[in-house]
Design an enzyme around this catalytic site. Sequence first.
Site, mmCIF file in Angstrom:
data_model
loop_
_atom_site.group_PDB
_atom_site.id
_atom_site.type_symbol
_atom_site.label_atom_id
_atom_site.label_comp_id
_atom_site.label_asym_id
_atom_site.label_seq_id
_atom_site.Cartn_x
_atom_site.Cartn_y
_atom_site.Cartn_z
ATOM 1 N N LYS A 83 31.863 -32.727 14.781
ATOM 2 C CA LYS A 83 31.142 -33.483 13.775
ATOM 3 C C LYS A 83 31.821 -33.399 12.482
ATOM 4 O O LYS A 83 32.027 -32.401 11.693
ATOM 5 C CB LYS A 83 29.820 -32.561 13.274
ATOM 6 N N GLY A 104 19.670 -31.171 3.423
ATOM 7 C CA GLY A 104 18.674 -30.016 2.803
ATOM 8 C C GLY A 104 17.387 -30.429 1.837
ATOM 9 O O GLY A 104 16.714 -29.705 1.303
ATOM 10 N N ALA A 118 20.553 -35.482 8.488
ATOM 11 C CA ALA A 118 20.348 -34.852 7.200
ATOM 12 C C ALA A 118 19.214 -35.570 6.635
ATOM 13 O O ALA A 118 19.021 -36.802 6.740
ATOM 14 C CB ALA A 118 21.572 -34.773 6.303
ATOM 15 N N ASN A 126 18.393 -29.580 10.248
ATOM 16 C CA ASN A 126 18.631 -28.134 10.354
ATOM 17 C C ASN A 126 17.451 -27.531 9.433
ATOM 18 O O ASN A 126 16.400 -26.702 9.918
ATOM 19 C CB ASN A 126 19.969 -27.719 9.698
ATOM 20 N N THR A 127 17.464 -27.925 8.180
ATOM 21 C CA THR A 127 16.578 -27.100 7.136
ATOM 22 C C THR A 127 15.272 -27.406 7.493
ATOM 23 O O THR A 127 14.367 -26.562 7.187
ATOM 24 C CB THR A 127 17.048 -27.828 5.777
#
Lengths: 65, 268
Positions: free
Chosen positions: B111, B172, B198, B220-221
């Site tokens: 990535k 995030g 994201a 992720n977050t």
Amino acid sequence: MRIQVNGEDRQVTATTVQGLVEELGFDIRKVAVERNLAIVPKSLHAETTLAEGDRIELVQFVGGG
Amino acid sequence: MNAPFAPPAMTATADTWTVAGRTFSSRLIVGTGKYKDYAQNAAAAEAAGAEIVTVAVRRVNLTDPNQPMLVDYVKPDRFTFLPNTAGCFTGEDAVRTLRLAREAGGWDLVKLEVLSNTAHLYPDMIETLRALDLLIRDGFQVMVYCTDDVVMCRRLEEAGAAAIMPAAAPIGSGLGLQNRVNIRLIVEQATVPVLVDAGVGTPSDATLAMELGCDAVLMNTAIAEAKDPILMASAMKHAVIAGREGYLAGRMAKRMYADPSSPLAGLI
């Protein structure tokens, strides 16, 4: 000899990349090594000798997104 | 009278997606940052049903070689590792980082993210395009984090990107998909996988990305910072499946006015 590992000056007794990884206490299967900006493949760790002033990077995978 | 029993079709093709010659069933890629510890991280990845996890490359801790290591919990024989270039600001940084990743694990599927500014973490697309070219010349298969600029996404594909990964919102932020028109246009023009990468905050954000036709979602977050990350990982798994099935099913047409679902004829 004095070399730089991950940006820190260090006095080491190892003379090869393999010896250095062992001296620092890491499992070679879980890290990657760069010497003076060039990758040192695992297959060449034993025969790659260190020289005074070498700049070594020792990295691993960590969590990331 | 019993109706003849019709077994369910066993020949239905599995709904998979393929990137750089590798085929996956799960359409949810999860990051491995920001968790309380690696054990929770591994449990969340399992609960998400993920087959691919993103990982970062960093210097080892020289003062404590016995610190827990990611690979002891999130195991490379269980998940496909997708090394990232998070924290890189130039093409050269990205190539150097990913060469180390390739040496550490042998992966060539990576990535790419080349950042511009730490306040918003949007990628520098001019430098990203240059880095992509450097990486392809070095033998990498590159999934590219990018802005949702439709024209730039086309350029990335022409330059050989293995997948196009526009941000839904800043990394995030959890703000959700900010420009569904652009994401739809990017999906429509692409011949390689498109992933929203994201900005997802909630399961409905992930569903929306999949309803627009994205091949997968990377987050992720949204999982790591949930009060219960394992439960949220499971929620995201279902959300991605729901969005995908909704996309495949094809939504109804919108109408300007109501249309009753019960018949008007036969009213008492």
